[in-house]
Design a protein around this motif. Structure first.
Motif, PDB file in Angstrom:
ATOM      1  N   THR A   7      -7.487  -4.199   0.973  1.00  0.00           N
ATOM      2  CA  THR A   7      -6.920  -3.695  -0.277  1.00  0.00           C
ATOM      3  C   THR A   7      -7.549  -2.385  -0.721  1.00  0.00           C
ATOM      4  OG1 THR A   7      -8.414  -5.096  -1.558  1.00  0.00           O
ATOM      5  CG2 THR A   7      -6.201  -5.958  -1.118  1.00  0.00           C
ATOM      6  N   ASP A   8      -8.779  -2.106  -0.289  1.00  0.00           N
ATOM      7  CA  ASP A   8      -9.407  -0.840  -0.665  1.00  0.00           C
ATOM      8  C   ASP A   8      -9.192   0.256   0.382  1.00  0.00           C
ATOM      9  OD1 ASP A   8     -11.029  -1.996   1.246  1.00  0.00           O
ATOM     10  OD2 ASP A   8     -12.902  -1.432   0.278  1.00  0.00           O
ATOM     11  N   TRP A  10      -6.660   2.718   3.082  1.00  0.00           N
ATOM     12  CA  TRP A  10      -5.471   3.566   3.029  1.00  0.00           C
ATOM     13  C   TRP A  10      -4.816   3.562   4.398  1.00  0.00           C
ATOM     14  CZ3 TRP A  10      -3.600   5.779  -1.383  1.00  0.00           C
ATOM     15  CH2 TRP A  10      -4.440   5.705  -2.499  1.00  0.00           C
ATOM     16  N   CYS A  33       7.194   6.208  -1.074  1.00  0.00           N
ATOM     17  CA  CYS A  33       6.114   7.093  -1.528  1.00  0.00           C
ATOM     18  C   CYS A  33       6.674   8.194  -2.417  1.00  0.00           C
ATOM     19  CB  CYS A  33       5.400   7.714  -0.327  1.00  0.00           C
ATOM     20  SG  CYS A  33       4.503   6.544   0.702  1.00  0.00           S
ATOM     21  N   ALA A  39       1.681   3.057  -4.414  1.00  0.00           N
ATOM     22  CA  ALA A  39       0.583   3.985  -4.680  1.00  0.00           C
ATOM     23  C   ALA A  39       0.282   4.733  -3.388  1.00  0.00           C
ATOM     24  CB  ALA A  39      -0.643   3.227  -5.162  1.00  0.00           C
ATOM     25  N   LYS A  41      -0.684   8.896  -1.531  1.00  0.00           N
ATOM     26  CA  LYS A  41      -1.089  10.289  -1.706  1.00  0.00           C
ATOM     27  C   LYS A  41      -0.859  11.026  -0.400  1.00  0.00           C
ATOM     28  CE  LYS A  41      -5.859   9.048  -0.637  1.00  0.00           C
ATOM     29  NZ  LYS A  41      -7.225   8.993  -1.130  1.00  0.00           N
ATOM     30  N   SER A  52      -1.899   3.015  -0.317  1.00  0.00           N
ATOM     31  CA  SER A  52      -3.047   2.153  -0.622  1.00  0.00           C
ATOM     32  C   SER A  52      -2.796   0.732  -0.118  1.00  0.00           C
ATOM     33  CB  SER A  52      -3.321   2.124  -2.127  1.00  0.00           C
ATOM     34  OG  SER A  52      -2.415   1.284  -2.788  1.00  0.00           O
ATOM     35  N   SER A  55      -1.376  -1.589  -2.727  1.00  0.00           N
ATOM     36  CA  SER A  55       0.066  -1.447  -2.932  1.00  0.00           C
ATOM     37  C   SER A  55       0.848  -2.201  -1.849  1.00  0.00           C
ATOM     38  CB  SER A  55       0.435   0.036  -2.932  1.00  0.00           C
ATOM     39  OG  SER A  55       1.735   0.242  -3.391  1.00  0.00           O
TER      40      SER A  55
END
Length: 66
Positions: A7-8, A10, A33, A39, A41, A52, A55
């Motif tokens: 979960t932490d 990418w 996205c 979530a 980037k 993420s 997400s």
């Protein structure tokens, strides 16, 4: 799954589609996205989407994959 979902962490669009058990395509993940449905980037010189892990986990739960 190619790797465990953190979960932490990418993930790129291809990895995200795979972690979603290919319920959606890589192109659909990229569209999510752009629309802000996940979530994400853009990173690196090629501005690739990174999603993420939290997400992805939420989508898996919402879609009943987990």
């Amino acid at each position: 799954m190619p790797k465990s979902l953190k979960t932490d962490g990418w993930y790129n669009a291809r990895e995200a589609a795979s972690l979603l058990k290919e319920e959606v395509t890589e192109a659909t993940v990229k569209e999510y996205c752009k629309q802000g449905k996940v979530a994400a980037k853009k990173v690196g010189p090629k501005k690739r989407w990174m999603i993420s892990g939290a997400s992805i986990k939420k989508l898996r739960k919402d879609w009943g994959i987990e």
